[in-house]
Design an enzyme around this catalytic site. Structure first.
Site, PDB file in Angstrom:
ATOM      1  N   PRO A   1       0.824  -1.224   0.000  1.00 15.89           N
ATOM      2  CA  PRO A   1       0.000   0.000   0.000  1.00 15.89           C
ATOM      3  C   PRO A   1       0.850   1.262   0.000  1.00 15.89           C
ATOM      4  CG  PRO A   1      -0.105  -1.100   2.139  1.00 15.89           C
ATOM      5  CD  PRO A   1       0.653  -2.010   1.222  1.00 15.89           C
TER       6      PRO A   1
ATOM      7  N   GLU B   1       2.024  -8.260   9.090  1.00 16.09           N
ATOM      8  CA  GLU B   1       2.287  -6.844   9.341  1.00 16.09           C
ATOM      9  C   GLU B   1       3.123  -6.201   8.232  1.00 16.09           C
ATOM     10  OE1 GLU B   1       0.817  -5.102  11.600  1.00 16.09           O
ATOM     11  OE2 GLU B   1       1.795  -3.294  10.859  1.00 16.09           O
TER      12      GLU B   1
ATOM     13  N   ASP C   1     -10.542   1.226 -24.281  1.00 13.03           N
ATOM     14  CA  ASP C   1     -10.911   1.151 -22.869  1.00 13.03           C
ATOM     15  C   ASP C   1     -10.644   2.446 -22.122  1.00 13.03           C
ATOM     16  OD1 ASP C   1     -11.918  -1.369 -22.653  1.00 13.03           O
ATOM     17  OD2 ASP C   1      -9.993  -2.290 -22.170  1.00 13.03           O
TER      18      ASP C   1
ATOM     19  N   ARG D   1      -4.171  -8.460 -20.245  1.00  8.02           N
ATOM     20  CA  ARG D   1      -5.163  -8.167 -21.285  1.00  8.02           C
ATOM     21  C   ARG D   1      -4.650  -7.172 -22.328  1.00  8.02           C
ATOM     22  NH1 ARG D   1      -8.439  -4.000 -20.769  1.00  8.02           N
ATOM     23  NH2 ARG D   1     -10.343  -5.001 -21.509  1.00  8.02           N
TER      24      ARG D   1
HETATM   25  N1  SAM Z   1       1.726  -2.579   7.608  1.00  9.06           N
HETATM   26  C1  SAM Z   1       1.584  -2.329   6.197  1.00  9.06           C
HETATM   27  C2  SAM Z   1       1.385  -0.842   5.974  1.00  9.06           C
HETATM   28  O1  SAM Z   1       0.679  -0.231   6.765  1.00  9.06           O
HETATM   29  O2  SAM Z   1       1.877  -0.314   4.960  1.00  9.06           O
HETATM   30  C3  SAM Z   1       0.408  -3.069   5.627  1.00  9.06           C
HETATM   31  C4  SAM Z   1       0.617  -4.533   5.537  1.00  9.06           C
HETATM   32  S1  SAM Z   1      -0.743  -5.391   4.825  1.00  9.06           S
HETATM   33  C5  SAM Z   1      -1.703  -5.806   6.226  1.00  9.06           C
HETATM   34  C6  SAM Z   1      -0.048  -6.914   4.349  1.00  9.06           C
HETATM   35  C7  SAM Z   1       0.387  -7.008   2.915  1.00  9.06           C
HETATM   36  O3  SAM Z   1      -0.709  -6.808   2.064  1.00  9.06           O
HETATM   37  C8  SAM Z   1       1.414  -5.984   2.463  1.00  9.06           C
HETATM   38  O4  SAM Z   1       2.708  -6.394   2.820  1.00  9.06           O
HETATM   39  C9  SAM Z   1       1.188  -5.950   0.972  1.00  9.06           C
HETATM   40  O5  SAM Z   1       1.917  -6.956   0.302  1.00  9.06           O
HETATM   41  C10 SAM Z   1      -0.295  -6.238   0.829  1.00  9.06           C
HETATM   42  N2  SAM Z   1      -1.143  -5.068   0.583  1.00  9.06           N
HETATM   43  C11 SAM Z   1      -2.045  -4.542   1.430  1.00  9.06           C
HETATM   44  N3  SAM Z   1      -2.687  -3.501   0.890  1.00  9.06           N
HETATM   45  C12 SAM Z   1      -2.193  -3.357  -0.346  1.00  9.06           C
HETATM   46  C13 SAM Z   1      -2.448  -2.432  -1.403  1.00  9.06           C
HETATM   47  N4  SAM Z   1      -3.330  -1.444  -1.287  1.00  9.06           N
HETATM   48  N5  SAM Z   1      -1.760  -2.564  -2.559  1.00  9.06           N
HETATM   49  C14 SAM Z   1      -0.833  -3.536  -2.697  1.00  9.06           C
HETATM   50  N6  SAM Z   1      -0.552  -4.441  -1.721  1.00  9.06           N
HETATM   51  C15 SAM Z   1      -1.208  -4.349  -0.564  1.00  9.06           C
END
Ligand code: SAM
Length: 247
Positions: free
Chosen positions: A87, A114, A167, A152
């Site tokens: 994220p 985490e 698209d 795609r």
């Molecule tokens: N503690 C992290 C933070 O606050 O940035 C979030 C960890 S999340 C619970 C667990 C995993 O989900 C991350 O390591 C990532 O690989 C994935 N993930 C969660 N949200 C995501 C998003 N919006 N885009 C891409 N990957 C995501």
């Protein structure tokens, strides 16, 4: 194009990668996807992949040694970029999807719990991609989103190549409205022009409706798109229609 996915939950990928257009692309050899279980790269007999964070606090952290081993084994001698789904990454969009089609091979690293150990992010990861400003339980759904959006765009994956060209986002606009038979349903009629068979009028109507959609729903896209003279004139028409309605 080939994707290698590193995940703790390979079983999550079964359905989405087997069904529909993506499943067919794989069956036809247009797209390769290997899903690897990070746990298979754990060293100890309990196959431990995570541990408590140094400094204390909630959640578990995926271990640097296990992840490094997994990444190095899967990448091998290739130069395949390592993309960490996070994220905290650049927000994935159509432009990035198009850019990624130039890579013959990509490794997608899915985090879970985490976080991953920061040393992986700093020394092994080439790029971080987020699918939006919200937090999911893992990187598996984001990895599937990236594979789907990139695949795609690959030649031959969609039956008709022009369908991805028109698209939303592909040329900086949202897509125009679509209709199919019947031409009239409970008094709801398809716009006349689409039944006219007049290709130029249809092209112009579609462009105008794509501009209208974008102007109404995502005006931010118009700030970055270089508009042609025709598009500027059509936008002016749209604005005039709306200000006439308000009067
Ligand atoms: N503690 C992290 C933070 O606050 O940035 C979030 C960890 S999340 C619970 C667990 C995993 O989900 C991350 O390591 C990532 O690989 C994935 N993930 C969660 N949200 C995501 C998003 N919006 N885009 C891409 N990957 C995501």
């Amino acid at each position: 194009m080939h994707f290698d996915v590193l995940t703790l939950f390979p079983e999550m990928f079964g359905g989405p990668l087997k069904a529909s257009i993506i499943g067919k692309a794989r069956a036809n050899g247009l797209l390769g996807v290997n899903v690897w279980n990070i746990r298979d790269f754990a060293y100890d007999k309990h196959r431990i992949v995570d541990d408590a964070p140094y400094g204390g606090g909630a959640g578990m952290v995926l271990k640097v040694d296990v992840l490094a081993r997994a990444i190095e084994a899967v990448r091998g001698h290739s130069q395949a970029p390592i993309i960490y789904l996070s994220p905290q990454g650049e927000v994935f969009d159509q432009q990035i999807a198009t850019e990624l089609t130039n890579e013959p091979r990509l490794v997608l690293l899915c985090g879970h719990y985490e976080e991953i150990d920061e040393r992986i992010r700093e020394h092994w990861v080439d790029r971080e991609l987020s699918i939006g400003d919200y937090v999911l339980t893992g990187g598996e759904l984001p990895a599937m989103v990236v594979i789907d959006a990139v695949a795609r765009l690959l030649p031959g994956v969609l039956g008709d190549a022009t369908s991805s060209e028109q698209d939303s986002f592909q040329d900086g606009l949202l897509d125009y409205p679509h209709y199919t038979r019947p031409a009239s349903y409970r008094g709801l009629d398809v716009p006349e022009v689409l039944l006219s068979g007049h290709h130029e009028l249809i092209r112009r109507w579609r462009l105008k409706e794509a501009l209208r959609r974008t102007w109404l729903r995502r005006p931010d896209l118009l700030n970055t798109k270089e508009l042609s003279t025709e598009e500027l004139l059509l936008l002016r028409e749209i604005e005039e229609e709306y200000s006439a309605e308000r009067r």
